[in-house]
Scaffold this motif. Structure first.
Motif, PDB file in Angstrom:
ATOM      1  N   PHE A  33       0.856  -1.186  -0.194  1.00 47.91           N
ATOM      2  CA  PHE A  33      -0.059  -0.177  -0.103  1.00 47.91           C
ATOM      3  C   PHE A  33       1.172   1.493  -0.182  1.00 47.91           C
ATOM      4  O   PHE A  33       2.161   1.291   0.568  1.00 47.91           O
ATOM      5  CB  PHE A  33      -1.014   0.069   1.294  1.00 47.91           C
ATOM      6  CG  PHE A  33      -1.956  -1.231   1.112  1.00 47.91           C
ATOM      7  CD1 PHE A  33      -2.952  -1.170   0.383  1.00 47.91           C
ATOM      8  CD2 PHE A  33      -1.706  -2.384   1.929  1.00 47.91           C
ATOM      9  CE1 PHE A  33      -3.631  -1.988   0.215  1.00 47.91           C
ATOM     10  CE2 PHE A  33      -2.763  -3.368   2.098  1.00 47.91           C
ATOM     11  CZ  PHE A  33      -3.794  -3.154   1.103  1.00 47.91           C
ATOM     12  N   LYS A  34       0.590   2.190  -0.583  1.00 43.65           N
ATOM     13  CA  LYS A  34       1.473   3.327  -0.843  1.00 43.65           C
ATOM     14  C   LYS A  34       1.641   4.304   0.561  1.00 43.65           C
ATOM     15  O   LYS A  34       2.484   4.418   0.810  1.00 43.65           O
ATOM     16  CB  LYS A  34       0.511   4.270  -2.046  1.00 43.65           C
ATOM     17  CG  LYS A  34       1.463   5.555  -2.208  1.00 43.65           C
ATOM     18  CD  LYS A  34       1.223   6.358  -3.224  1.00 43.65           C
ATOM     19  CE  LYS A  34       1.948   7.527  -3.675  1.00 43.65           C
ATOM     20  NZ  LYS A  34       1.590   8.415  -4.755  1.00 43.65           N
ATOM     21  N   ASN A  35       0.371   4.253   1.216  1.00 46.43           N
ATOM     22  CA  ASN A  35       0.575   4.790   2.367  1.00 46.43           C
ATOM     23  C   ASN A  35       0.251   3.816   3.590  1.00 46.43           C
ATOM     24  O   ASN A  35      -0.461   2.838   3.512  1.00 46.43           O
ATOM     25  CB  ASN A  35      -0.702   5.808   2.647  1.00 46.43           C
ATOM     26  CG  ASN A  35      -0.524   6.859   1.522  1.00 46.43           C
ATOM     27  OD1 ASN A  35       0.526   7.350   1.417  1.00 46.43           O
ATOM     28  ND2 ASN A  35      -1.520   7.315   0.895  1.00 46.43           N
ATOM     29  N   ASP A  36       0.564   4.086   4.757  1.00 46.71           N
ATOM     30  CA  ASP A  36       0.549   3.203   5.910  1.00 46.71           C
ATOM     31  C   ASP A  36      -0.778   3.154   6.419  1.00 46.71           C
ATOM     32  O   ASP A  36      -1.715   4.245   6.359  1.00 46.71           O
ATOM     33  CB  ASP A  36       1.158   4.047   7.065  1.00 46.71           C
ATOM     34  CG  ASP A  36       1.201   3.231   8.471  1.00 46.71           C
ATOM     35  OD1 ASP A  36       0.280   2.109   8.569  1.00 46.71           O
ATOM     36  OD2 ASP A  36       2.061   3.447   9.279  1.00 46.71           O
ATOM     37  N   ARG A  37      -1.391   1.894   6.507  1.00 46.47           N
ATOM     38  CA  ARG A  37      -2.769   1.671   6.733  1.00 46.47           C
ATOM     39  C   ARG A  37      -3.416   2.232   7.904  1.00 46.47           C
ATOM     40  O   ARG A  37      -4.520   2.557   7.874  1.00 46.47           O
ATOM     41  CB  ARG A  37      -2.990   0.160   6.740  1.00 46.47           C
ATOM     42  CG  ARG A  37      -2.856  -0.649   5.533  1.00 46.47           C
ATOM     43  CD  ARG A  37      -3.135  -2.229   5.531  1.00 46.47           C
ATOM     44  NE  ARG A  37      -2.604  -3.103   6.472  1.00 46.47           N
ATOM     45  CZ  ARG A  37      -2.881  -4.160   6.661  1.00 46.47           C
ATOM     46  NH1 ARG A  37      -3.832  -4.832   5.825  1.00 46.47           N
ATOM     47  NH2 ARG A  37      -2.525  -5.079   7.576  1.00 46.47           N
ATOM     48  N   THR A  38      -2.433   2.644   8.947  1.00 47.99           N
ATOM     49  CA  THR A  38      -3.029   3.225  10.357  1.00 47.99           C
ATOM     50  C   THR A  38      -3.365   4.750  10.069  1.00 47.99           C
ATOM     51  O   THR A  38      -4.134   5.233  10.651  1.00 47.99           O
ATOM     52  CB  THR A  38      -2.030   2.928  11.521  1.00 47.99           C
ATOM     53  OG1 THR A  38      -0.841   3.724  10.986  1.00 47.99           O
ATOM     54  CG2 THR A  38      -1.665   1.352  11.487  1.00 47.99           C
ATOM     55  N   THR A  39      -3.007   5.146   8.905  1.00 42.19           N
ATOM     56  CA  THR A  39      -3.407   6.626   8.621  1.00 42.19           C
ATOM     57  C   THR A  39      -4.161   6.681   7.530  1.00 42.19           C
ATOM     58  O   THR A  39      -4.361   7.854   7.176  1.00 42.19           O
ATOM     59  CB  THR A  39      -1.765   7.144   8.281  1.00 42.19           C
ATOM     60  OG1 THR A  39      -1.387   6.797   6.898  1.00 42.19           O
ATOM     61  CG2 THR A  39      -0.675   7.007   9.353  1.00 42.19           C
ATOM     62  N   TRP A  40      -5.002   5.865   7.104  1.00 40.82           N
ATOM     63  CA  TRP A  40      -5.853   5.937   5.955  1.00 40.82           C
ATOM     64  C   TRP A  40      -6.924   6.798   6.428  1.00 40.82           C
ATOM     65  O   TRP A  40      -7.602   6.517   7.568  1.00 40.82           O
ATOM     66  CB  TRP A  40      -6.525   4.665   5.606  1.00 40.82           C
ATOM     67  CG  TRP A  40      -5.380   3.872   4.580  1.00 40.82           C
ATOM     68  CD1 TRP A  40      -4.266   4.311   4.137  1.00 40.82           C
ATOM     69  CD2 TRP A  40      -5.463   2.490   4.272  1.00 40.82           C
ATOM     70  NE1 TRP A  40      -3.432   3.360   3.583  1.00 40.82           N
ATOM     71  CE2 TRP A  40      -4.479   2.188   3.682  1.00 40.82           C
ATOM     72  CE3 TRP A  40      -6.490   1.689   4.468  1.00 40.82           C
ATOM     73  CZ2 TRP A  40      -4.091   0.877   2.900  1.00 40.82           C
ATOM     74  CZ3 TRP A  40      -6.347   0.281   4.220  1.00 40.82           C
ATOM     75  CH2 TRP A  40      -5.253   0.055   3.275  1.00 40.82           C
ATOM     76  N   SER A  41      -7.494   7.553   5.777  1.00 47.41           N
ATOM     77  CA  SER A  41      -8.921   8.293   5.749  1.00 47.41           C
ATOM     78  C   SER A  41      -9.947   7.153   5.702  1.00 47.41           C
ATOM     79  O   SER A  41      -9.670   6.225   4.888  1.00 47.41           O
ATOM     80  CB  SER A  41      -8.948   9.674   4.803  1.00 47.41           C
ATOM     81  OG  SER A  41      -8.971   9.042   3.610  1.00 47.41           O
ATOM     82  N   GLU A  42     -11.137   7.410   5.953  1.00 46.62           N
ATOM     83  CA  GLU A  42     -12.213   6.736   5.665  1.00 46.62           C
ATOM     84  C   GLU A  42     -12.600   6.566   4.127  1.00 46.62           C
ATOM     85  O   GLU A  42     -12.347   5.218   3.585  1.00 46.62           O
ATOM     86  CB  GLU A  42     -13.635   7.287   6.301  1.00 46.62           C
ATOM     87  CG  GLU A  42     -14.733   6.354   5.934  1.00 46.62           C
ATOM     88  CD  GLU A  42     -15.994   6.819   6.413  1.00 46.62           C
ATOM     89  OE1 GLU A  42     -17.116   6.452   6.210  1.00 46.62           O
ATOM     90  OE2 GLU A  42     -16.002   7.692   7.455  1.00 46.62           O
ATOM     91  N   GLU A  43     -12.325   7.519   3.434  1.00 43.17           N
ATOM     92  CA  GLU A  43     -12.374   7.484   1.910  1.00 43.17           C
ATOM     93  C   GLU A  43     -11.147   6.394   1.460  1.00 43.17           C
ATOM     94  O   GLU A  43     -11.391   5.782   0.311  1.00 43.17           O
ATOM     95  CB  GLU A  43     -12.332   8.807   0.973  1.00 43.17           C
ATOM     96  CG  GLU A  43     -12.442   9.055  -0.160  1.00 43.17           C
ATOM     97  CD  GLU A  43     -14.097   8.540  -0.417  1.00 43.17           C
ATOM     98  OE1 GLU A  43     -14.173   7.780  -1.539  1.00 43.17           O
ATOM     99  OE2 GLU A  43     -14.951   8.587   0.188  1.00 43.17           O
ATOM    100  N   GLU A  44     -10.084   6.797   1.831  1.00 40.83           N
ATOM    101  CA  GLU A  44      -8.786   6.089   1.390  1.00 40.83           C
ATOM    102  C   GLU A  44      -9.013   4.484   1.394  1.00 40.83           C
ATOM    103  O   GLU A  44      -8.446   3.601   0.838  1.00 40.83           O
ATOM    104  CB  GLU A  44      -7.441   6.553   1.865  1.00 40.83           C
ATOM    105  CG  GLU A  44      -6.494   5.741   1.082  1.00 40.83           C
ATOM    106  CD  GLU A  44      -4.955   6.265   1.766  1.00 40.83           C
ATOM    107  OE1 GLU A  44      -3.742   6.142   1.292  1.00 40.83           O
ATOM    108  OE2 GLU A  44      -4.973   7.080   2.678  1.00 40.83           O
ATOM    109  N   SER A  45      -9.636   4.138   2.853  1.00 36.45           N
ATOM    110  CA  SER A  45      -9.613   2.805   3.164  1.00 36.45           C
ATOM    111  C   SER A  45     -10.586   2.023   2.129  1.00 36.45           C
ATOM    112  O   SER A  45     -10.500   0.688   2.204  1.00 36.45           O
ATOM    113  CB  SER A  45     -10.036   2.690   4.696  1.00 36.45           C
ATOM    114  OG  SER A  45     -11.433   3.060   4.677  1.00 36.45           O
ATOM    115  N   LYS A  46     -11.308   2.758   1.388  1.00 36.85           N
ATOM    116  CA  LYS A  46     -12.315   1.907   0.489  1.00 36.85           C
ATOM    117  C   LYS A  46     -11.746   1.687  -0.610  1.00 36.85           C
ATOM    118  O   LYS A  46     -12.090   0.635  -1.527  1.00 36.85           O
ATOM    119  CB  LYS A  46     -13.481   2.972   0.360  1.00 36.85           C
ATOM    120  CG  LYS A  46     -14.430   3.129   1.326  1.00 36.85           C
ATOM    121  CD  LYS A  46     -15.362   4.278   0.896  1.00 36.85           C
ATOM    122  CE  LYS A  46     -16.263   4.653   2.077  1.00 36.85           C
ATOM    123  NZ  LYS A  46     -17.240   5.626   1.915  1.00 36.85           N
TER     124      LYS A  46
END
Length: 167
Positions: A145-158
């Motif tokens: 994943f490009k970004n750390d999963r713990t920092t995902w926004s709700e939108e990014e987590s989709k």
């Protein structure tokens, strides 16, 4: 009108010139149509083969036994909302095949984009086979994943962004 995707095909067919017109026999035209039908079938079976290969390798590589995620010989592959424990030896034995599969989706920029092969063909309607491929590739450090999963926004987590590290 939306953009439609067209493919070009070239066939050698017997033809003859009569009174300034190029004539092609009916049987030649039927052969061309039959050839196009077979090409479409091959394309559909190619995506089906891709999906079957992903499922087969994933199934073979899964670690078994009590709490396999705690075993020091297990490699964890991360996917969207699920991580899978893989047997280190089986993963190594399939490494080249996994690399080849990942290299066929490596232009994707998002998780949903991984449903499509680099040539634009959709190989999966569902996320689960994509999760299998993502986890296998992640376990071999070919995709993350490009970004750390713990920092995902709700939108990014989709539909998180992904990045490939193919060599």
């Amino acid at each position: 009108m939306g953009k439609e995707k067209y493919q070009e095909f070239y066939f050698r067919v017997p033809a003859q010139k009569v009174d300034g017109n190029l004539l092609v026999g009916a049987q030649s035209i039927l052969n061309v149509i039959d050839g196009l039908d077979k090409t479409e079938t091959k394309q559909e079976s190619a995506t089906s083969t891709f999906k079957d290969k992903v499922k087969s390798i994933w199934s073979d590589c899964l670690a078994h036994g009590p709490k396999p995620w705690e075993n020091k010989d297990t490699i964890i592959g991360e996917a969207l909302m699920v991580d899978y424990p893989f047997d280190k030896e089986k993963l190594a034995s399939h490494a080249e095949e996994i690399y080849n599969l990942i290299s066929l989706v490596h232009t994707a920029t998002t998780y949903e984009g991984m449903k499509f092969l680099d040539n634009g063909e959709k190989w999966s309607e569902l996320r689960q086979p994509v999760s299998f491929l993502m986890a296998l590739g992640n376990a071999l450090k070919l995709i993350d994943f490009k970004n750390d999963r713990t920092t995902w926004s709700e939108e990014e987590s989709k539909n998180p962004e992904v990045t490939f590290t193919l060599k």
